[in-house]
Design a protein around this motif. Structure first.
Motif, mmCIF file in Angstrom:
data_model
loop_
_atom_site.group_PDB
_atom_site.id
_atom_site.type_symbol
_atom_site.label_atom_id
_atom_site.label_comp_id
_atom_site.label_asym_id
_atom_site.label_seq_id
_atom_site.Cartn_x
_atom_site.Cartn_y
_atom_site.Cartn_z
ATOM 1 N N GLN A 152 -0.634 -10.340 9.564
ATOM 2 C CA GLN A 152 -0.622 -9.159 8.712
ATOM 3 C C GLN A 152 -2.037 -8.650 8.460
ATOM 4 O O GLN A 152 -2.955 -9.422 8.201
ATOM 5 N N GLN A 195 -2.381 -2.948 6.777
ATOM 6 C CA GLN A 195 -1.214 -2.066 6.888
ATOM 7 C C GLN A 195 -1.569 -0.598 6.636
ATOM 8 O O GLN A 195 -0.724 0.204 6.263
ATOM 9 N N ARG A 223 0.204 1.938 9.054
ATOM 10 C CA ARG A 223 1.584 2.301 8.714
ATOM 11 C C ARG A 223 1.619 3.517 7.795
ATOM 12 O O ARG A 223 2.519 4.357 7.887
ATOM 13 N N ALA A 253 0.014 -3.884 15.326
ATOM 14 C CA ALA A 253 0.116 -5.341 15.346
ATOM 15 C C ALA A 253 -1.308 -5.866 15.459
ATOM 16 O O ALA A 253 -2.047 -5.505 16.373
ATOM 17 N N ASP A 274 9.747 -6.593 13.727
ATOM 18 C CA ASP A 274 8.822 -7.496 13.032
ATOM 19 C C ASP A 274 8.226 -8.478 14.036
ATOM 20 O O ASP A 274 8.955 -9.268 14.646
ATOM 21 N N TYR A 299 5.361 -10.404 13.156
ATOM 22 C CA TYR A 299 4.489 -11.337 12.447
ATOM 23 C C TYR A 299 4.758 -12.782 12.861
ATOM 24 O O TYR A 299 5.903 -13.239 12.904
#
Length: 310
Positions: free
Chosen positions: A194, A197, A200, A207, A262, A264
């Motif tokens: 992570q 962000q 986003r 990623a 996802d 992660y």
């Protein structure tokens, strides 16, 4: 070195062999492996690539160890795709490096591999202090009745294609030229973790790759692609800090065009194809978004053109 230090499967014995580091498995290596395949076919044997792990320099002079272009598993895959029926990993130890050229030839090539033939590049050296060269190799092969073929150098322009030259290109952000010499995309593999962000919030989630074991190209934006859930997706990869937001920490941020999911904690493989531009600072978020839109469109076209070639 004793037989216990090296496991040679039955299918790798009495074959035609090629020995080398093979880092990157570039076009020069591919040429050698194609000649190896021809020799193996002519002698009704297997084509066996023998690679070292780690690089001998890592034992002799660790401070001068070059960053790797491929992980061992990627190297094995590329060697097989280039024509090797078998890949044997030769563990590099101080004992191995103390062997004279004649000892290495006798104990490894003759006694352990029982080689019928050998193919090498023009710069091949073996034995302690790299004493053995292709002339000595040819002489030893003649004495033991082993076929020997030394391939001509594969050149690009006036320079021979080599792993060190490809490293230089990658460190100069010359990804297009580097992949031309490789003969395949340059792969970055890492664990997705992570990040801030921030992408986003402006419509371009990324990623964030960490724990990358191979050489990182120079800072910049690159076009690539990745395969997820059986599909190929274009990738716009940014390597380096984020000057627009005053961040100086090096990051590897990959926008996967069209992918929703996802990632992660998962390992992501990104195959880089070409450079897009240098990193730059933008005076407004709107200008940054506009540039990213242009980058992604370019990356999409580049990925589509690459996939269309098959």
């Amino acid at each position: 070195m004793t037989r216990a230090n090296l496991y040679v499967p039955v299918t790798a014995r009495r074959g035609s062999i090629a020995i080398g580091n093979f880092d990157g498995v570039h076009r020069g290596h591919a040429e050698m492996l194609q000649r190896l395949k021809q020799m193996a076919t002519a002698t009704a044997s297997h084509a066996v690539a023998v690679t070292f792990d780690p690089h001998p320099i890592a034992i002799l002079r660790p401070e001068f160890t070059p960053p790797i272009l491929t992980t061992l598993s990627e190297r094995i895959t590329l060697l097989k795709e280039s024509g090797a029926d078998e890949v044997v990993v030769l563990p590099v130890t101080q004992q191995l490096l103390e062997m004279t050229a004649e000892q290495f030839f006798t104990e490894v090539i003759v006694e352990q591999f029982e080689a019928r033939g050998i193919v090498e590049g023009p710069n091949f050296h073996f034995g302690k202090d790299r004493h053995g060269d292709t002339l000595l190799l040819q002489s030893l092969c003649d004495t033991h009745g082993i076929q020997c073929h030394v391939v001509k150098p594969v050149v690009d322009g006036d320079l021979m294609i080599s792993s060190s030259r490809i490293r230089e290109l990658l460190c100069s952000r010359a990804m297009t030229q580097a992949t031309e010499l490789l003969g395949h995309p340059y792969r970055l593999s890492g664990v997705v973790k992570q990040g801030a962000q921030r992408g986003r919030t402006i419509g371009f989630p990324t990623a964030n790759l960490t724990d990358i074991p191979t050489l990182l190209p120079a800072h910049g934006v690159y076009a690539g692609l990745t395969q997820l859930d059986g599909r190929w997706f274009p990738v716009a990869a940014s390597i380096g800090p984020n000057p627009t937001f005053g961040e100086h920490r090096e990051k590897i941020e990959c926008h996967i065009d069209g992918y929703v999911g996802d990632l992660y904690g998962k390992i992501l493989h990104v195959d880089l194809l070409s450079e897009v531009r240098a990193l730059q600072s933008f005076s407004s978020i709107d200008l940054l978004i506009s540039q990213i839109q242009s980058d992604v469109a370019y990356c999409r076209r580049t990925a589509q053109q690459f996939l269309a070639k098959g």
